[in-house]
Design a protein around this motif. Sequence first.
Motif, PDB file in Angstrom:
ATOM      1  N   MET A  37       0.812  -1.210   0.000  1.00 12.29           N
ATOM      2  CA  MET A  37       0.000   0.000   0.000  1.00 12.29           C
ATOM      3  C   MET A  37       0.852   1.269   0.000  1.00 12.29           C
ATOM      4  SD  MET A  37      -2.765  -1.383  -0.451  1.00 12.29           S
ATOM      5  CE  MET A  37      -3.754   0.101  -0.529  1.00 12.29           C
ATOM      6  N   THR A  38       2.089   1.187   0.491  1.00  9.27           N
ATOM      7  CA  THR A  38       2.978   2.344   0.450  1.00  9.27           C
ATOM      8  C   THR A  38       3.833   2.337  -0.809  1.00  9.27           C
ATOM      9  OG1 THR A  38       4.642   1.125   1.713  1.00  9.27           O
ATOM     10  CG2 THR A  38       3.109   2.503   2.961  1.00  9.27           C
ATOM     11  N   SER A  39       3.680   1.308  -1.631  1.00 10.72           N
ATOM     12  CA  SER A  39       4.496   1.172  -2.824  1.00 10.72           C
ATOM     13  C   SER A  39       4.408   2.366  -3.776  1.00 10.72           C
ATOM     14  CB  SER A  39       4.126  -0.113  -3.569  1.00 10.72           C
ATOM     15  OG  SER A  39       4.944  -0.293  -4.693  1.00 10.72           O
ATOM     16  N   PRO A  40       3.238   2.955  -4.040  1.00  9.94           N
ATOM     17  CA  PRO A  40       3.196   4.100  -4.943  1.00  9.94           C
ATOM     18  C   PRO A  40       4.089   5.252  -4.491  1.00  9.94           C
ATOM     19  CG  PRO A  40       0.991   3.283  -4.547  1.00  9.94           C
ATOM     20  CD  PRO A  40       1.889   2.543  -3.625  1.00  9.94           C
ATOM     21  N   GLU A  41       4.037   5.568  -3.194  1.00 11.49           N
ATOM     22  CA  GLU A  41       4.873   6.649  -2.672  1.00 11.49           C
ATOM     23  C   GLU A  41       6.364   6.323  -2.841  1.00 11.49           C
ATOM     24  OE1 GLU A  41       0.899   6.941  -1.196  1.00 11.49           O
ATOM     25  OE2 GLU A  41       2.328   5.288  -1.010  1.00 11.49           O
ATOM     26  N   ASN A  42       6.726   5.062  -2.564  1.00 12.39           N
ATOM     27  CA  ASN A  42       8.125   4.662  -2.712  1.00 12.39           C
ATOM     28  C   ASN A  42       8.581   4.754  -4.162  1.00 12.39           C
ATOM     29  OD1 ASN A  42       8.289   4.134   0.006  1.00 12.39           O
ATOM     30  ND2 ASN A  42       7.860   1.953  -0.198  1.00 12.39           N
ATOM     31  N   GLN A  43       7.753   4.270  -5.056  1.00 17.11           N
ATOM     32  CA  GLN A  43       8.101   4.298  -6.471  1.00 17.11           C
ATOM     33  C   GLN A  43       8.252   5.733  -6.978  1.00 17.11           C
ATOM     34  OE1 GLN A  43       5.855   1.477  -9.057  1.00 17.11           O
ATOM     35  NE2 GLN A  43       4.982   0.741  -7.144  1.00 17.11           N
ATOM     36  N   ILE A  44       7.330   6.599  -6.575  1.00 17.07           N
ATOM     37  CA  ILE A  44       7.389   7.999  -7.017  1.00 17.07           C
ATOM     38  C   ILE A  44       8.646   8.676  -6.480  1.00 17.07           C
ATOM     39  CG2 ILE A  44       6.267  10.261  -6.792  1.00 17.07           C
ATOM     40  CD1 ILE A  44       3.579   8.726  -6.748  1.00 17.07           C
ATOM     41  N   GLU A  45       8.961   8.431  -5.197  1.00 16.53           N
ATOM     42  CA  GLU A  45      10.129   9.075  -4.593  1.00 16.53           C
ATOM     43  C   GLU A  45      11.424   8.636  -5.272  1.00 16.53           C
ATOM     44  OE1 GLU A  45      12.357  11.563  -2.538  1.00 16.53           O
ATOM     45  OE2 GLU A  45      10.155  11.509  -2.500  1.00 16.53           O
ATOM     46  N   ILE A  46      11.531   7.343  -5.607  1.00 15.59           N
ATOM     47  CA  ILE A  46      12.728   6.832  -6.293  1.00 15.59           C
ATOM     48  C   ILE A  46      12.870   7.475  -7.667  1.00 15.59           C
ATOM     49  CG2 ILE A  46      13.700   4.749  -7.375  1.00 15.59           C
ATOM     50  CD1 ILE A  46      12.522   3.192  -4.947  1.00 15.59           C
ATOM     51  N   CYS A  47      11.766   7.571  -8.393  1.00 21.04           N
ATOM     52  CA  CYS A  47      11.801   8.188  -9.732  1.00 21.04           C
ATOM     53  C   CYS A  47      12.114   9.684  -9.637  1.00 21.04           C
ATOM     54  CB  CYS A  47      10.467   7.965 -10.439  1.00 21.04           C
ATOM     55  SG  CYS A  47      10.128   6.235 -10.847  1.00 21.04           S
ATOM     56  N   ARG A  48      11.511  10.338  -8.665  1.00 22.21           N
ATOM     57  CA  ARG A  48      11.768  11.772  -8.501  1.00 22.21           C
ATOM     58  C   ARG A  48      13.243  12.039  -8.177  1.00 22.21           C
ATOM     59  NH1 ARG A  48       8.200  16.194  -5.119  1.00 22.21           N
ATOM     60  NH2 ARG A  48       9.606  17.952  -5.437  1.00 22.21           N
ATOM     61  N   ASN A  49      13.801  11.215  -7.322  1.00 23.03           N
ATOM     62  CA  ASN A  49      15.204  11.373  -6.946  1.00 23.03           C
ATOM     63  C   ASN A  49      16.115  11.231  -8.171  1.00 23.03           C
ATOM     64  OD1 ASN A  49      17.401  11.557  -4.934  1.00 23.03           O
ATOM     65  ND2 ASN A  49      17.772   9.420  -5.496  1.00 23.03           N
ATOM     66  N   TRP A  50      15.819  10.228  -9.025  1.00 21.49           N
ATOM     67  CA  TRP A  50      16.631  10.034 -10.234  1.00 21.49           C
ATOM     68  C   TRP A  50      16.510  11.227 -11.169  1.00 21.49           C
ATOM     69  CZ3 TRP A  50      15.957   9.998 -15.458  1.00 21.49           C
ATOM     70  CH2 TRP A  50      17.005   9.471 -16.232  1.00 21.49           C
ATOM     71  N   LEU A  51      15.290  11.731 -11.354  1.00 14.90           N
ATOM     72  CA  LEU A  51      15.065  12.849 -12.271  1.00 14.90           C
ATOM     73  C   LEU A  51      15.789  14.107 -11.796  1.00 14.90           C
ATOM     74  CD1 LEU A  51      11.307  12.149 -12.952  1.00 14.90           C
ATOM     75  CD2 LEU A  51      13.045  12.333 -14.741  1.00 14.90           C
ATOM     76  N   GLU A  52      15.668  14.397 -10.506  1.00 16.66           N
ATOM     77  CA  GLU A  52      16.306  15.615  -9.978  1.00 16.66           C
ATOM     78  C   GLU A  52      17.831  15.496 -10.001  1.00 16.66           C
ATOM     79  OE1 GLU A  52      14.422  16.089  -6.196  1.00 16.66           O
ATOM     80  OE2 GLU A  52      12.733  17.244  -7.037  1.00 16.66           O
TER      81      GLU A  52
END
Length: 509
Positions: A37-52
């Motif tokens: 259930m927390t997977s979406p937040e984790n996935q978004i944070e990992i992608c955001r970190n890579w992009l930034e």
Amino acid sequence: MELTPIEFKKDTEKIIPYSEYPYAVYVRISTDKEEQMTSPENQIEICRNWLEKNNYEWNDGSVLYDEQSGTVLIDRAAMQLILEKARRREIKMVVFKSISRLARDLKDALDIKETLISHGVRLVTIEEGYDSLYEGKNDMKFEIFSLFAAQYPKTLSVSISAALAAKVRRGEAIGPAPFGYKIEGENLVINEEEAPTIRQIFKWYVEDGYGFKSITKMLNEEMIKGNVSRPRKKDKWQVTSVQRIIKNPTYAGYFVHGRYTTVKQNGRKKFIENPREKWMVYENHHPAIIPKEMWEAANNKRMKKVKTKVTPWNEFRGIAKCSECGSNMVIIQTGNKKNKGGHWNYIKCSSYRRAGQYGCVNHAPILYEDFRELIIKRLKRKGKNIKLKLESGIVQKRKNEIAALEKEKLSLEQKRKRLIDLYLEDGLISKEEFQEKRKQYEDRIREIEDRIFLLSQEQNTTKEIKTIEDAFQQLENIDQDLYHVFKTLIDQIIVHPDGKIEILYKFKV
């Protein structure tokens, strides 16, 4: 003279605006388990970190995710939108946490990759470190990781099965304790309050020769007197409960592991029974409630008595309900010599069928053919007497939303055109004001187009019968299976014990 390629140095200070390099961040939840259930937040944070880290401007609107598990690609609306955006050349890159988020199926993963790259879209999977910009035409890395992603659930399943098998070999219990047992520590032990009921069931069946229905009736009578235990999950004993107990080798001290497995058919998981050769049977795994000889006698007797019987097809499954207990109305078959080897199909309350008078009341006999004919006649009469809406509520709601979005889009396009006039011809606004306002309009137009696409996808994936009108038209073909027609037109059919029938329709009368 030897030529060497020019090396372009990356400007680490410059942030690449989203408007110049639009991308999509794809997120998918694969199960409903709590840890996911927390997977979406984790996935978004990992992608955001890579992009930034790579100097891309973060945009919350870039995130697209499928909130439900979608094992079939066509059922994943967000991925379909990404592929459509790629075809329209609206995105330049897709970023996701891992290939397992993209797809668990090797074919799906390769198809997605091929579609994106063929339309010039860069593909980045962070966990595996795959980036199509640098990999070029080398597909091997992506294919290997996709293969691992597809194989992982199978490998995990084998590991879990091996661990469970080890527990069984040690005499430990796995899964819930069946009626008649309880778990103490890691072991199955006899529940002395429930075990006498198990022994009584086998005695009635093997020694006294009673059938399942007779045993069910006697259990309910004795339960009222306090002579046998009440079943754990029901208030009354039912035929299916007795059948499961008779067939369960646990009561003879056996433990069967690996009896069932899951397979994937057309992208869907299905629970099936393994061939007997694959069963792992452990004798004397736990204390037996009945002797092995009695269990074998019960099941040999069962095998001799059972005849292959095809359950009649019920076009009202899940629709027709008992007025007294709310259970489904099912079909029972009867036959005698007068019918010359044939049979009659009657509808009956499933609770009464399983537990007799202890489950529900006996309904007046209604032939299935007569019941079906009556429902069709009533529906046809309704079809003539009411002003038909062309589509069901859910489809109409989508159409209304699409119409409203298209109206808003047209309004925005007109405003954008007037904005150009204000800037170029009238000179009433500055260049900065013009660019800012135009960007707002264009961003909103893109959001609207995406929403319209998603709504259209939902419409395209509905079943063949989409509208009330379609369903009424198909009522003319009474020789075909009308289950989906009844499901479209009828919310519920209430069947009373005296034979009275109420129909609750899905359309407005």
